[in-house]
Scaffold this active site. Structure first.
Site, PDB file in Angstrom:
ATOM      1  N   CYS A   1       0.840  -1.185   0.000  1.00 55.47           N
ATOM      2  CA  CYS A   1       0.000   0.000   0.000  1.00 55.47           C
ATOM      3  C   CYS A   1       0.878   1.240   0.000  1.00 55.47           C
ATOM      4  O   CYS A   1       1.876   1.285   0.728  1.00 55.47           O
ATOM      5  CB  CYS A   1      -0.840  -0.063   1.275  1.00 55.47           C
ATOM      6  SG  CYS A   1      -2.104   1.141   1.273  1.00 55.47           S
TER       7      CYS A   1
ATOM      8  N   GLU B   1       0.853  -4.755  -4.948  1.00 55.36           N
ATOM      9  CA  GLU B   1      -0.356  -5.537  -4.673  1.00 55.36           C
ATOM     10  C   GLU B   1      -1.541  -4.964  -5.458  1.00 55.36           C
ATOM     11  O   GLU B   1      -1.651  -3.750  -5.607  1.00 55.36           O
ATOM     12  CB  GLU B   1      -0.628  -5.450  -3.157  1.00 55.36           C
ATOM     13  CG  GLU B   1      -1.726  -6.351  -2.683  1.00 55.36           C
ATOM     14  CD  GLU B   1      -1.982  -6.188  -1.177  1.00 55.36           C
ATOM     15  OE1 GLU B   1      -1.072  -6.448  -0.372  1.00 55.36           O
ATOM     16  OE2 GLU B   1      -3.096  -5.784  -0.836  1.00 55.36           O
TER      17      GLU B   1
HETATM   18  N1  ACO Z   1      -3.971  13.589 -11.702  1.00 51.47           N
HETATM   19  C1  ACO Z   1      -3.335  13.104 -12.796  1.00 51.47           C
HETATM   20  N2  ACO Z   1      -2.194  12.361 -12.714  1.00 51.47           N
HETATM   21  C2  ACO Z   1      -1.712  12.097 -11.500  1.00 51.47           C
HETATM   22  C3  ACO Z   1      -2.322  12.571 -10.315  1.00 51.47           C
HETATM   23  C4  ACO Z   1      -3.500  13.362 -10.458  1.00 51.47           C
HETATM   24  N3  ACO Z   1      -4.131  13.865  -9.385  1.00 51.47           N
HETATM   25  N4  ACO Z   1      -1.601  12.169  -9.244  1.00 51.47           N
HETATM   26  C5  ACO Z   1      -0.574  11.443  -9.728  1.00 51.47           C
HETATM   27  N5  ACO Z   1      -0.652  11.405 -11.094  1.00 51.47           N
HETATM   28  C6  ACO Z   1       0.249  10.687 -11.995  1.00 51.47           C
HETATM   29  C7  ACO Z   1       1.101  11.588 -12.824  1.00 51.47           C
HETATM   30  O1  ACO Z   1       1.490  10.887 -13.968  1.00 51.47           O
HETATM   31  C8  ACO Z   1       2.279  11.776 -11.897  1.00 51.47           C
HETATM   32  O2  ACO Z   1       3.448  12.094 -12.537  1.00 51.47           O
HETATM   33  P1  ACO Z   1       3.718  13.607 -13.037  1.00 51.47           P
HETATM   34  O3  ACO Z   1       3.387  14.513 -11.884  1.00 51.47           O
HETATM   35  O4  ACO Z   1       5.162  13.573 -13.377  1.00 51.47           O
HETATM   36  O5  ACO Z   1       2.808  13.810 -14.204  1.00 51.47           O
HETATM   37  C9  ACO Z   1       2.443  10.403 -11.312  1.00 51.47           C
HETATM   38  O6  ACO Z   1       1.120   9.907 -11.188  1.00 51.47           O
HETATM   39  C10 ACO Z   1       3.109  10.316  -9.970  1.00 51.47           C
HETATM   40  O7  ACO Z   1       3.226  11.539  -9.339  1.00 51.47           O
HETATM   41  P2  ACO Z   1       4.036  11.674  -7.994  1.00 51.47           P
HETATM   42  O8  ACO Z   1       4.119  13.127  -7.639  1.00 51.47           O
HETATM   43  O9  ACO Z   1       5.299  10.913  -8.051  1.00 51.47           O
HETATM   44  O10 ACO Z   1       3.080  10.889  -6.986  1.00 51.47           O
HETATM   45  P3  ACO Z   1       2.336  11.417  -5.696  1.00 51.47           P
HETATM   46  O11 ACO Z   1       3.328  11.830  -4.663  1.00 51.47           O
HETATM   47  O12 ACO Z   1       1.288  12.392  -6.044  1.00 51.47           O
HETATM   48  O13 ACO Z   1       1.705  10.044  -5.158  1.00 51.47           O
HETATM   49  C11 ACO Z   1       0.031   8.390  -5.012  1.00 51.47           C
HETATM   50  C12 ACO Z   1       0.973   9.170  -5.944  1.00 51.47           C
HETATM   51  C13 ACO Z   1       0.860   7.704  -3.923  1.00 51.47           C
HETATM   52  C14 ACO Z   1      -0.721   7.331  -5.781  1.00 51.47           C
HETATM   53  C15 ACO Z   1      -0.944   9.450  -4.367  1.00 51.47           C
HETATM   54  O14 ACO Z   1      -1.771   9.952  -5.377  1.00 51.47           O
HETATM   55  C16 ACO Z   1      -1.802   8.911  -3.247  1.00 51.47           C
HETATM   56  O15 ACO Z   1      -1.346   8.760  -2.116  1.00 51.47           O
HETATM   57  N6  ACO Z   1      -3.087   8.627  -3.544  1.00 51.47           N
HETATM   58  C17 ACO Z   1      -4.034   8.176  -2.528  1.00 51.47           C
HETATM   59  C18 ACO Z   1      -3.731   6.773  -2.089  1.00 51.47           C
HETATM   60  C19 ACO Z   1      -3.653   5.794  -3.262  1.00 51.47           C
HETATM   61  O16 ACO Z   1      -4.505   5.789  -4.147  1.00 51.47           O
HETATM   62  N7  ACO Z   1      -2.614   4.937  -3.234  1.00 51.47           N
HETATM   63  C20 ACO Z   1      -2.397   3.901  -4.225  1.00 51.47           C
HETATM   64  C21 ACO Z   1      -3.252   2.695  -3.945  1.00 51.47           C
HETATM   65  S1  ACO Z   1      -2.762   1.281  -4.844  1.00 51.47           S
HETATM   66  C22 ACO Z   1      -1.608   0.511  -3.831  1.00 51.47           C
HETATM   67  O17 ACO Z   1      -1.434   0.966  -2.741  1.00 51.47           O
HETATM   68  C23 ACO Z   1      -0.848  -0.668  -4.318  1.00 51.47           C
END
Ligand code: ACO
Length: 287
Positions: free
Chosen positions: A155, A189
């Site tokens: 996660c 996962e």
């Molecule tokens: N809209 C569009 N694209 C997005 C968005 C958004 N809101 N957020 C992330 N992305 C995409 C983009 O491609 C981005 O890259 P870019 O900014 O270079 O375009 C890429 O994802 C990753 O961006 P990061 O800044 O490295 O990631 P971030 O720190 O925002 O974290 C994460 C990504 C962990 C998924 C975050 O959005 C989060 O915590 N979400 C809520 C919890 C969640 O859904 N976790 C994943 C569940 S699945 C699992 O745990 C296996």
């Protein structure tokens, strides 16, 4: 009651105060009932360092006065003094309360995902920005100590005020660096959330392009890319297809690459923000 609440997903806490941030929650989290006796609370006060929760700000302030801990429990396994970033490895079995609190906190931002409330079989990698006041968590991921399915991440969460800065990809990249040290192939996962899917696809594309450029020789197979990156073969194939780098020749899928094309594509999949420097990682796999 608990099951019903989980299913209906009525938000039980509107906002959490954590360090200098007040964060709007996204979903329901099954925190103990004592924290929301009236059905819901507006603000929940959370200690940055122990992740203990309080209903009143005065309680949190008293906690900060009494408790001198200023970092997550566990070992600091990565430190970047230039960018003031640090990663702690927390063992769920040794730091149970902290790990449970972290899971409660994460659930406020995870909808579909069944979080594992038995934290003993997990390790938690907590990424912190640090300053003179202490180590402030910005995100984390969890990992099973032993995964039968070959998952290297269970996660992942970046706290909302820190999202879109590259920390998600930093955490993902970190998970593969640990897999490289374990000499294993890994994958996250399933199911992935929409944001998880986007972040992984973007990371896989970047890592595959970089691997192709680094390996720059004539015959490169998917297995070679997997060995180079620790990214599971299926995920490498997904990235190659998404990038349009595979062609069907005489019924066989082949990777077609041209260096300039790769360099152009890489510009579309950059790693924003801080990168993981394997030299700064001080870690050995569990035996
Ligand atoms: N809209 C569009 N694209 C997005 C968005 C958004 N809101 N957020 C992330 N992305 C995409 C983009 O491609 C981005 O890259 P870019 O900014 O270079 O375009 C890429 O994802 C990753 O961006 P990061 O800044 O490295 O990631 P971030 O720190 O925002 O974290 C994460 C990504 C962990 C998924 C975050 O959005 C989060 O915590 N979400 C809520 C919890 C969640 O859904 N976790 C994943 C569940 S699945 C699992 O745990 C296996």
């Amino acid at each position: 009651i608990r099951e019903h609440e989980e299913i209906t997903k009525v938000k039980n806490v509107n906002r959490i105060e954590l360090g200098r941030n007040i964060i709007e929650t996204w979903y329901f989290s099954p925190i103990p009932r004592e924290f929301f006796p009236e059905g819901s609370v507006d603000v929940l006060y959370v200690s940055e360092f122990t992740l203990d929760m309080y209903r009143h700000k005065s309680e949190l302030e008293r906690h900060y006065r009494r408790c001198k801990i200023r970092h997550p429990p566990g070992d600091e396994i990565y430190r970047d003094d230039e960018n003031k970033l640090s990663m702690f490895e927390v063992d769920g079995a040794k730091s149970k309360i902290y790990s449970q609190n972290l899971s409660y906190l994460a659930k406020f931002f995870l909808d579909h995902k069944t979080l594992h409330w038995d934290v003993d079989p997990f390790l938690f990698y907590v990424l912190c920005e640090y300053d003179e006041k202490g180590y402030h968590p910005v995100g984390y991921y969890s990992k099973e100590k032993y995964s039968e399915q070959g998952y290297n991440l269970a996660c992942i969460l970046t706290l909302p005020p820190y999202q879109r800065k590259g920390y998600g990809k930093f955490l993902i990249s970190f998970s593969y660096e640990l897999s490289k040290k374990e000499e294993k192939v890994g994958s996250p996962e399933k199911p992935l959330s929409d944001l998880g899917q986007l972040s992984y696809r973007s990371y896989w594309c970047h890592a595959v392009l970089e691997a192709l450029l680094e390996m720059n020789n004539e015959a490169i197979s998917v297995i070679d890319i997997t060995k180079h990156t620790s990214i599971k073969t299926e995920d490498v194939v997904l990235a190659l297809k998404f990038l349009g780098l595979t062609k069907c020749v005489n019924g066989r899928h082949v990777i077609c690459v041209d260096e300039n094309f790769l360099r152009e594509k890489l510009k579309k999949f950059p790693l924003k923000g801080v990168r993981v420097d394997p030299e700064r990682l001080h870690w050995a796999p569990l035996k």
